[in-house]
Design a protein around this motif. Sequence first.
Motif: not given
Length: 203
Positions: A20-41
């Motif tokens: 739950i914390t992993i999922l929630l952490g990425f959701i709450l900070k999606w604006s910061e983390y989405k670039e990591l998923f786009i670039t597949m880091n």
Amino acid sequence: MKSRNWVRLFLSTLFIGGIITILLGFILKWSEYKELFITMNVTEILSIAFWLLGLGCIFSIISQMGFFAYLTVHRFGLGIFRTVTLWNGAQIILIIFVFFDLIYLRYKFFAESGDSIFPYILLTVFTFLFSCVVAYMKKRQTNKAAFVPALFFMFVITTIEWFPALRVNEADWLYLMLIPLLICNAYQLLILPKLTGEKNKNA
């Protein structure tokens, strides 16, 4: 309850808190983390997920400590007040007190000039309503007398467990800690009768 069931409860609650914390952490900070998923880091994503997993496990352990502390307090309360009715009455008073303090004291200590009290009310009402739903499920699972103790655990004990984030009063941390605590507490409360094989208890 058998030791293997305690281990099962511990590990399953730990797993739930971590995921739950992993999922929630990425959701709450999606604006910061989405670039990591786009670039597949992948390396960076896994490192963040691992950090959130550890954090979730800590939240889970806090939840389990609160649950076992509550079971002890509940038995003491029944012994001191002698009857379920009196003990439930005392718990209702504490629920009302905590509900008021979550709104008034947080607003008094953290609100700046011109801030609305509405966000403080909203978060408290959300926590209370979620607790009511879980308490109702507990009542359906056992008996009517279980509603107040379940509500007390879900609302009052969760608030106590949540205190580190309340002191910081940073929005992301408030939600990042609250949601896993609520889910872990609800899980433990509802799964316990299945592990013990007991029904029709007061908590």
